[in-house]
Design a protein around this motif. Structure first.
Motif, PDB file in Angstrom:
ATOM      1  N   ALA A 116       3.197   9.910   8.653  1.00 50.11           N
ATOM      2  CA  ALA A 116       3.401  10.690   7.432  1.00 50.11           C
ATOM      3  C   ALA A 116       2.473  10.224   6.321  1.00 50.11           C
ATOM      4  O   ALA A 116       1.866  11.040   5.607  1.00 50.11           O
ATOM      5  N   ASP A 117       2.331   8.883   6.142  1.00 48.98           N
ATOM      6  CA  ASP A 117       1.456   8.383   5.082  1.00 48.98           C
ATOM      7  C   ASP A 117      -0.024   8.534   5.433  1.00 48.98           C
ATOM      8  O   ASP A 117      -0.854   8.775   4.545  1.00 48.98           O
ATOM      9  N   LEU A 118      -0.364   8.416   6.703  1.00 45.34           N
ATOM     10  CA  LEU A 118      -1.748   8.686   7.099  1.00 45.34           C
ATOM     11  C   LEU A 118      -2.083  10.150   6.842  1.00 45.34           C
ATOM     12  O   LEU A 118      -3.184  10.487   6.401  1.00 45.34           O
ATOM     13  N   ARG A 119      -1.115  11.026   7.110  1.00 42.25           N
ATOM     14  CA  ARG A 119      -1.314  12.453   6.820  1.00 42.25           C
ATOM     15  C   ARG A 119      -1.585  12.664   5.338  1.00 42.25           C
ATOM     16  O   ARG A 119      -2.478  13.420   4.945  1.00 42.25           O
ATOM     17  N   GLY A 138      -4.558  -0.837   2.913  1.00 40.48           N
ATOM     18  CA  GLY A 138      -3.539  -1.109   3.920  1.00 40.48           C
ATOM     19  C   GLY A 138      -3.970  -2.270   4.792  1.00 40.48           C
ATOM     20  O   GLY A 138      -4.797  -3.094   4.389  1.00 40.48           O
ATOM     21  N   ASP A 139      -3.423  -2.348   6.019  1.00 37.14           N
ATOM     22  CA  ASP A 139      -3.825  -3.405   6.955  1.00 37.14           C
ATOM     23  C   ASP A 139      -5.327  -3.378   7.154  1.00 37.14           C
ATOM     24  O   ASP A 139      -5.935  -2.319   7.338  1.00 37.14           O
ATOM     25  N   THR A 140      -5.935  -4.578   7.150  1.00 32.83           N
ATOM     26  CA  THR A 140      -7.397  -4.662   7.251  1.00 32.83           C
ATOM     27  C   THR A 140      -7.931  -3.965   8.498  1.00 32.83           C
ATOM     28  O   THR A 140      -8.859  -3.156   8.426  1.00 32.83           O
ATOM     29  N   ALA A 141      -7.329  -4.265   9.661  1.00 30.21           N
ATOM     30  CA  ALA A 141      -7.828  -3.662  10.911  1.00 30.21           C
ATOM     31  C   ALA A 141      -7.662  -2.152  10.894  1.00 30.21           C
ATOM     32  O   ALA A 141      -8.554  -1.404  11.318  1.00 30.21           O
ATOM     33  N   ILE A 169       1.274  14.933  -4.263  1.00 28.02           N
ATOM     34  CA  ILE A 169       0.297  15.214  -5.316  1.00 28.02           C
ATOM     35  C   ILE A 169      -0.781  14.128  -5.263  1.00 28.02           C
ATOM     36  O   ILE A 169      -0.485  12.955  -5.485  1.00 28.02           O
ATOM     37  N   PRO A 170      -2.041  14.489  -4.969  1.00 28.18           N
ATOM     38  CA  PRO A 170      -3.078  13.473  -4.765  1.00 28.18           C
ATOM     39  C   PRO A 170      -3.654  12.904  -6.056  1.00 28.18           C
ATOM     40  O   PRO A 170      -4.838  13.078  -6.375  1.00 28.18           O
ATOM     41  N   THR A 171      -2.792  12.221  -6.821  1.00 34.14           N
ATOM     42  CA  THR A 171      -3.305  11.457  -7.961  1.00 34.14           C
ATOM     43  C   THR A 171      -3.836  10.127  -7.449  1.00 34.14           C
ATOM     44  O   THR A 171      -3.548   9.722  -6.316  1.00 34.14           O
ATOM     45  N   HIS A 172      -4.580   9.430  -8.263  1.00 40.52           N
ATOM     46  CA  HIS A 172      -5.104   8.131  -7.846  1.00 40.52           C
ATOM     47  C   HIS A 172      -3.978   7.130  -7.611  1.00 40.52           C
ATOM     48  O   HIS A 172      -4.039   6.311  -6.697  1.00 40.52           O
ATOM     49  N   GLU A 173      -2.940   7.225  -8.430  1.00 39.46           N
ATOM     50  CA  GLU A 173      -1.802   6.313  -8.268  1.00 39.46           C
ATOM     51  C   GLU A 173      -1.099   6.564  -6.936  1.00 39.46           C
ATOM     52  O   GLU A 173      -0.761   5.615  -6.209  1.00 39.46           O
ATOM     53  N   ASN A 174      -0.884   7.832  -6.600  1.00 39.53           N
ATOM     54  CA  ASN A 174      -0.211   8.153  -5.341  1.00 39.53           C
ATOM     55  C   ASN A 174      -1.059   7.785  -4.137  1.00 39.53           C
ATOM     56  O   ASN A 174      -0.536   7.328  -3.115  1.00 39.53           O
ATOM     57  N   MET A 175      -2.358   7.993  -4.222  1.00 39.04           N
ATOM     58  CA  MET A 175      -3.236   7.654  -3.099  1.00 39.04           C
ATOM     59  C   MET A 175      -3.280   6.137  -2.869  1.00 39.04           C
ATOM     60  O   MET A 175      -3.221   5.673  -1.725  1.00 39.04           O
ATOM     61  N   SER A 176      -3.361   5.378  -3.933  1.00 42.48           N
ATOM     62  CA  SER A 176      -3.415   3.920  -3.772  1.00 42.48           C
ATOM     63  C   SER A 176      -2.061   3.345  -3.372  1.00 42.48           C
ATOM     64  O   SER A 176      -1.978   2.225  -2.859  1.00 42.48           O
ATOM     65  N   GLY A 177      -0.985   4.110  -3.584  1.00 38.89           N
ATOM     66  CA  GLY A 177       0.353   3.630  -3.258  1.00 38.89           C
ATOM     67  C   GLY A 177       0.804   3.912  -1.836  1.00 38.89           C
ATOM     68  O   GLY A 177       1.918   3.541  -1.448  1.00 38.89           O
ATOM     69  N   LEU A 178      -0.033   4.553  -1.032  1.00 36.79           N
ATOM     70  CA  LEU A 178       0.332   4.832   0.360  1.00 36.79           C
ATOM     71  C   LEU A 178       0.494   3.533   1.144  1.00 36.79           C
ATOM     72  O   LEU A 178      -0.311   2.601   0.996  1.00 36.79           O
ATOM     73  N   LYS A 179       1.507   3.488   1.997  1.00 31.42           N
ATOM     74  CA  LYS A 179       1.814   2.268   2.750  1.00 31.42           C
ATOM     75  C   LYS A 179       1.242   2.373   4.162  1.00 31.42           C
ATOM     76  O   LYS A 179       1.930   2.749   5.114  1.00 31.42           O
TER      77      LYS A 179
END
Length: 456
Positions: A388-391, A420-423, A366-376
């Protein structure tokens, strides 16, 4: 806005919607008048509005505010009454046959399948239960062909590609059709329509009259990618995850044409699955292709995949530029390897039960702001987990672009933030900006405004 509509029209079901028990009819009537009615109405309007020039779901709803659809119980199934429907769905007062079939596909997948799910017969909490549910939806949609040799190529790509790219998708579809390959796409325009149109000509030349042109969609995106006129089997899966699983379990190989964030989401989904150790020996032809004008697009995709997931991930696909016949030949050869493998293993030709799909790829994101910012989004994660998280990141961007839920999220809370990682974030940022510059994330008739912000 002045739009032409047909005051009222009653249509009778065809196919498997004509054989319903009275109990099934009663349950559907109850559900059809309840909370799911608005979703059913939106999906029906999207199908009726198939010739629209825009892909703005909210604009379609605003253009036909008085459209309504009612379920009428009959002893021989259910009839539908359409009120103030778009006039382009009719010829001399009669609904176009293909559109009528698609309307009853909506009834089947939105109303009937929901009543079936509500009976508790499906366990949607574990991986096997989710896969079984996808199988049952496809079976009800009559897309399986028991006993037929593998011949289904899934084609992914953007719905707003340019004229040169669209012609290329038709050329590839034509050469696939000449080789007896059926087509499955996301059912919309652009790279979803072109392969079907080309294949229909190839099939006609080979006197193939039972070609399958399967369209798989989901409720959140059907208004933005309404079924194109070539589709003769339409199935609406409940969400994007089940739609993607249906693609990879139903198809015998996948061809990817140029696209935007949605296409990148599909690519990462497939790589994440093929990269799982349990799937390393499973043959699955995966080709990315486009005209010479699209070479840079695929170079950028390839570079991003190699940077984010490593060179190992690039082993799962082949890139072929400006050679439609070579694409068709390679896909045909790949599908033959799939046939040999499944014959040896004595497994199904028409549904790939053996492909291992992690639950992280199956449960809805579910693309809430919380879920989007929580991707690893960190480079040290296992290949399939990072994929999976990039997807999911790209899925959220697609939602913000064209899906009603995502657009409302952005309107109410501002743009999504991804970190996520800067690079890795710099590479992701560059890829998304290139999509914008190439107008691959620009909605027709409007200026594109990013719905995301990469936080480095």
């Amino acid at each position: 806005m002045n739009v032409k509509t047909k005051d009222t029209c009653t249509i009778a079901a065809r196919g498997n919607m004509t054989l319903l028990s009275l109990e099934e009819v009663n349950k559907m009537m109850e559900l059809g008048r309840g909370s799911i009615h608005e979703l059913f109405r939106k999906c029906c309007l999207a199908v009726l509005n198939h010739d629209a020039q825009d892909d703005d779901a909210m604009a379609v709803l605003n253009r036909y505010p008085d459209f309504e659809v009612k379920l009428i119980p009959r002893e021989r199934g259910i009839h539908l009454e359409l009120i103030n429907a778009p006039s382009q769905a009719f010829v001399d007062g009669k609904i176009i046959s293909g559109i009528r079939d698609s309307i009853f596909s909506v009834l089947r997948d939105i109303i009937f399948q929901t009543t079936e799910q509500n009976t508790g017969k499906y366990d949607l909490q574990d991986s096997f239960g989710l896969t079984n549910y996808v199988f049952q939806i496809l079976r009800q949609g009559d897309v399986h062909q028991y006993g037929k040799e593998p011949n289904l190529a899934v084609c992914w790509g953007g719905h707003s590609i340019n004229r040169v790219e669209y012609q290329y998708t038709k050329d590839v579809g034509y050469h696939l059709g000449l080789r007896g390959i059926d087509i499955c796409t996301g059912c919309g325009t652009g790279a979803m329509k072109g392969p079907m149109k080309g294949a229909s000509v190839g099939h006609a030349k080979q006197r193939i009259f039972d070609g399958r042109y399967i369209g798989l969609t989901e409720p959140g995106i059907i208004a933005a990618e309404a079924p194109n006129p070539i589709v003769n089997k339409l199935v609406i899966l409940p969400d994007i995850e089940k739609r993607l699983e249906a693609f990879v379990r139903l198809g015998h190989g996948i061809i990817v044409f140029p696209g935007g964030a949605g296409t990148a989401e599909e690519i990462l989904y497939l790589i994440g699955i093929l990269a799982h150790p349990n799937n390393r020996d499973v043959p699955f032809p995966f080709i990315m292709t486009g005209p010479k004008e699209s070479a840079e697009y695929f170079e950028q995709i390839d570079q991003f995949i190699r940077f984010a997931l490593g060179d190992e991930a690039a082993k799962f696909y082949e890139i072929i530029i400006d050679d439609p016949e070579q694409v068709a030949m390679k896909m045909t050869q790949g599908i033959e390897r799939v046939r040999e493998y499944r014959a040896e293993k004595k497994v199904s030709y028409y549904f790939n039960w053996g492909l291992h799909i992690e639950e992280s790829f199956q449960h809805p994101f579910i693309p809430t702001h919380e879920n989007m910012s929580g991707l690893k989004l960190f480079a040290d994660r296992p290949l399939n987990e990072l994929a999976a998280d990039l997807r999911r990141a790209f899925s959220g961007i697609v939602a913000g672009n064209v899906k009603e839920f995502g657009r409302k999220q952005v309107e109410e809370h501002g743009v999504y933030q991804i970190s996520g990682d800067t690079a890795l974030m710099e590479k992701l940022d560059a890829l998304l900006l290139s999509f914008i510059e190439q107008q691959r994330m620009k909605l027709p008739g409007s200026k594109y405004e990013p719905v995301f912000e990469v936080v480095k």
